[in-house]
Design an enzyme around this catalytic site. Sequence first.
Site, PDB file in Angstrom:
ATOM      1  N   GLU A   1       0.816  -1.224   0.000  1.00 28.87           N
ATOM      2  CA  GLU A   1       0.000   0.000   0.000  1.00 28.87           C
ATOM      3  C   GLU A   1       0.846   1.269   0.000  1.00 28.87           C
ATOM      4  O   GLU A   1       0.543   2.228  -0.700  1.00 28.87           O
ATOM      5  CB  GLU A   1      -0.961   0.020   1.193  1.00 28.87           C
ATOM      6  CG  GLU A   1      -2.196  -0.856   1.012  1.00 28.87           C
ATOM      7  CD  GLU A   1      -1.962  -2.310   1.370  1.00 28.87           C
ATOM      8  OE1 GLU A   1      -0.841  -2.625   1.845  1.00 28.87           O
ATOM      9  OE2 GLU A   1      -2.867  -3.136   1.185  1.00 28.87           O
TER      10      GLU A   1
ATOM     11  N   HIS B   1      -9.866  -4.894  10.237  1.00 35.56           N
ATOM     12  CA  HIS B   1     -10.478  -4.702   8.920  1.00 35.56           C
ATOM     13  C   HIS B   1     -11.745  -3.855   8.987  1.00 35.56           C
ATOM     14  O   HIS B   1     -12.507  -3.814   8.030  1.00 35.56           O
ATOM     15  CB  HIS B   1     -10.834  -6.056   8.289  1.00 35.56           C
ATOM     16  CG  HIS B   1      -9.650  -6.813   7.769  1.00 35.56           C
ATOM     17  ND1 HIS B   1      -8.577  -7.122   8.547  1.00 35.56           N
ATOM     18  CD2 HIS B   1      -9.389  -7.314   6.532  1.00 35.56           C
ATOM     19  CE1 HIS B   1      -7.695  -7.807   7.819  1.00 35.56           C
ATOM     20  NE2 HIS B   1      -8.157  -7.926   6.599  1.00 35.56           N
TER      21      HIS B   1
END
Lengths: 366, 324
Positions: free
Chosen positions: B60, B129
Amino acid sequence: MTRIMTPTTTDLDQAARAPINEAWSEEAKIHALREMLRIRRFEQQALKFYNQGKMGGFLHLYIGQESVAVGAASLMNGHDEIITAYRDHGHALAVGMSMEECMAELFGKATGCSKGKGGSMHFFAPDKHYWGGHGIVAGQVPLGLGLAFALKYRAIPGCALCFLGDGAINQGVFAESLNLAALCELPIVFLIENNGYSMGTSLERSSSMATCLAERAAGFNMDWDVVDGSHLYALRAKLHDAMEKARSASRPSLLEMTTYRYYGHSIADANHKKYRTPEEIEAYKKNHDPISSWQEQLMQEGILSQALLESLDEAAKLEAAGSVDFAEASPWPEPSTLFRDVYAEVDQGSEAGRLGRHFFSDLNAA
Amino acid sequence: MPLITYRTALNQAFAEELSRDESVFLMGEEVAQYNGAYKVTEGLWERFGSKRIIDTPISEAAFLGLGVGAAMMGLRPVIELMFWSFAYVGFDQIINNAGCIRYMSGGLINIPMVIRGPANGGTSVGATHSHTPENLLASTPGLKVVAPATPYDAKGLMIASIRDQDTVCFMENTLLYGNIGEVPEGSYSIPLGVADIKREGTDVSFIAHGRAVLTALEAAEMLQEEYGISAEVVDLRSIRPLDEEAIFTSIAKTHRVVLIDENKPFCGVSAQIASMIAEQAFDELDAPILRVTALDAPAIYSMPLEKLQLPTAERIIQKTLTLF
C-alpha cells in the site's frame, strides 16, 4: 570509518574516457565546478545565519556531497525528473533554482521558493523537473516511482532520478518501491547517497549487508552498482549508463554513491563530534573533497587557472551573501496567506472551491 | 431511471471517466485481472487494458506514493484500497505527501488523486479490517473526504472526485455495495460540499454520513409511525468540504439534533459537528446536542455484538425520545 570507494588511477582514467565524459565540453566542466562552489558557499552562509537564529527548524547541510547532485543534474535531458529527501539544497541549486528564493525560504520569507511554507527540507521547482525536498526518511521514494510511471504512461523519453540517503534503505517502503519498479519496469534510477551515517548511527550499526547497500537490488532482479560519488567522471559514467537503460529500455537501477557530509545530520545534531572522529572527517576532506579533487582534475587538464578558480569562488561568495541580503530584506508572509495553497480548487476560486466549508477555524483568526 | 447497485454505479463512474480522460488510471490490489476484491472494477481491465487498470503487489505505501507522484505530474490516479483499514500502512503517503505537498510547495503542485475503498464495520472481520478513518483523514487540511450512502450519490460523487484538483478520500462500504437505487445512465456529477436532505421533517434533525444515513432513515420511519415524531435526515455526503449551511438550516427548522456516526465517539466526525452547532447555532436549540456513534471499543468480531456496536435504529430512537 565509513567505507569510501577509492578508485584506482586506471579506474578514473577509464571513467574520464567514457563517451559521456569525452563529450563533456570544457565550458560544462567549468560550470560543474561553479555549481559545486555555489552550493558550498550558499550553505556556509545558511549555517552562519542559522547560528544567528535567523531561521527555524532543521538545517541539513550537503557540504561534502556536492558532486553527486551536480553530476546528476549535468546528465538531465529536459525530460528527466528528480526528487530527493530533506538534504535538498544542493539538488535545488544544481537544477537551477536561485540562491535568493532558496535562502528566503530558509528565512521563512514570502519570497521563498515555497512562500515560507516549506522550509529547508521542502524545496520544490516543478518547472525545473524538481519535485522536492521531502522530510520523512524514504517518504519520497514511492513518489519517484510515480514520476517514472507518469513518464512511461505518456511515452516521454526521460527517466526519474530518485535520491535517498543510506538510512532510508531500512524503511519498508524502500523495499516495496524496488519491487514495484522492477515489476512494472519503470524508468527510474534510485541513487543512494551513502554518507555513512543514519543521523548518529553508522552504516555498520544500521544496515545488515554482505558487501554493500546497493546489492539489495539483486533480490529484486534489478541492476545495481557502487560508485565513487566524490568524483564527477566516475559517477557520470555509471549514472549515464543507468539513465540510458531507464530511458531507452525502461529498466530501473540502483546506484550507491559513496560520499560524506562534513557537518552533523543537521545543525541541531549535538553529537556529531562524538560519533565520528576528527581524523575521519579530515581524511575525507583531504582525499575526497569533491571540489578540491575536481579543481585538481581541471587544472591537470589545463582548463582551469588559479585566476579563474578565484573568480568563480568570489562570484559564488558574493551571490550567497547577496541571497542573504535579499532574504533579510524580504517580507514575512502575510497572515492571510495561511489558508492559501491548501486546496487547489479553493485557490483557483472554482465552483468546487466555493462549495462547502473547507477550513474549520475562523479565517480571520490569522 | 435504471435501478442498479452501488457497486455498479461506481463501476459506471470509472468507465465514464476512463473513456473521457486519458490521464485517468485505476490501480490497486486485484483491481484488474481478478475484477476487484468486491467486484467494483469488474470488466474494466478487459475494456481498458493493462495500461489503465493496474494490479499491484500488496504494497500500500508504495502504490499510494506512486499515485501521489503520478498525480504531481498531472495524471489522475484512482487508487483502490481493498479496505481503508489497509491505509494505515501507507499513512505517511496519504497524510504527509498527498495532504501536505501542495502547501509545502507554496501552491506549485496539486495532487488530483482519488483514494477509495470500503471503510466500514459490521461484517464480522475483526478490528483490523473494520476501521472508519474518515475523521482521521478529514482532520488533515489538504485532503477531502466523501462518504456516499446511495448508488446515485456514489456515481455522481465519484465523477466529481476524479475531476477534482485535490486528493479525495472516497469512503465506500461493503454493506452498501449490493444496495439498489435509481441511477441515471451516462455522466453526471454531484459537487463535493453539498449535503442532501434525504427525508424532510419538522421535529428533529438527524445528521449522518455513509451507511448511518440509512440507519437514520429507518429510525425516522419508526419514530413517525410509533411516536408521531417527524425527523429530518441530512445526508452530509461530503465530510470535508462540509455543507454547514444545510446543517444549520435544518436545525433552525427543527430545533433539535441527533448526530449519527459510525465513527467512534472520541474526535469522530460528529464531535466536530457538535462543536460547530454549539458555537454557531446555540440559540436555535431547544435541547442538548446528542450523538449516536459506534460503541467505544475496537470493532468486535462476534456477530450479534457487532450489530449492537454500530448505531442502530433502536439506539437512535431511544436517544431521540429523550429530547422530547
